[in-house]
Design an enzyme around this catalytic site. Sequence first.
Site: not given
Ligand code: SAM
Length: 245
Positions: A87, A114, A152, A167
């Site tokens: 994220p 995490e 796609r 699209d």
């Molecule tokens: N503690 C992390 C932080 O605050 O940045 C978030 C960890 S999340 C619970 C676990 C995993 O989900 C991340 O390491 C990532 O690979 C994936 N993930 C969660 N949300 C995502 C998003 N919006 N885009 C891409 N990957 C995401």
Amino acid sequence: MTFHILTIFPDMFASYLGTGILKRALASGRLGVRIVNLRDFAGKSGVTDDCPYGGGPGMVMKVGPINAALDDIKGGHADAFVILLTPQGVKLSQGLVENLAEKKDIVLICGRYEGMDERVAENFVNAEISIGDYILSGGELPALVVVDAVARLLPGVVGDEDSVREDTLSRGLLKYPQYTRPAVFEGMAVPEILLSGDHRRIARWRSQEALKRTLARRPELLESALLAPEELEELKQIRRKRKGS
Ligand code: SAM
């Protein structure tokens, strides 16, 4: 194009990849997806996570198994483009998807818990990508989002390539409204023009509707949209009318 997906939950992918357009793309060989179980690179213990240094909640994915899995992939695909799904990454957009569709091998690293030991992002990754400003439990859904969006765009994957060209966002605009039979449903009628058979007028109507819709819902897209001179003129008129009303 082949995706190599690094995950501790390899079973999550079969259903989505085994259905519809992606199933056909895989069967035809236009797309390849290799699911790599990170536990296979975690030694005898199969442990892929540990407590965070400095304390705090949750577990952190270890650098060792990811490095070992990447070494294995790079042995056969030295130029593979490595993406960490997080994220905290650059937000995925159609422009970025178009860019990725040019690559031959893409590695997608799915985090869990995490997140990931920071040394992965610092040393082994070409790009960090987020699919939006919200937190999911893992990178598996984001990985499928990337695979689907990129697939796609690969030649021959979507049967009717006009549909990909038209699209939403393909030229930076939202798509015009679509209707199908019946022509009138419980008193709600399809716009007359779509039943007229006049393809020039229909094309113009669609272009106007796409512009109106983009202006109303996502005006910022118009700043970078690729518009033909007649569309720019159309847009001017739509703006003028909106001001007047
Ligand atoms: N503690 C992390 C932080 O605050 O940045 C978030 C960890 S999340 C619970 C676990 C995993 O989900 C991340 O390491 C990532 O690979 C994936 N993930 C969660 N949300 C995502 C998003 N919006 N885009 C891409 N990957 C995401």
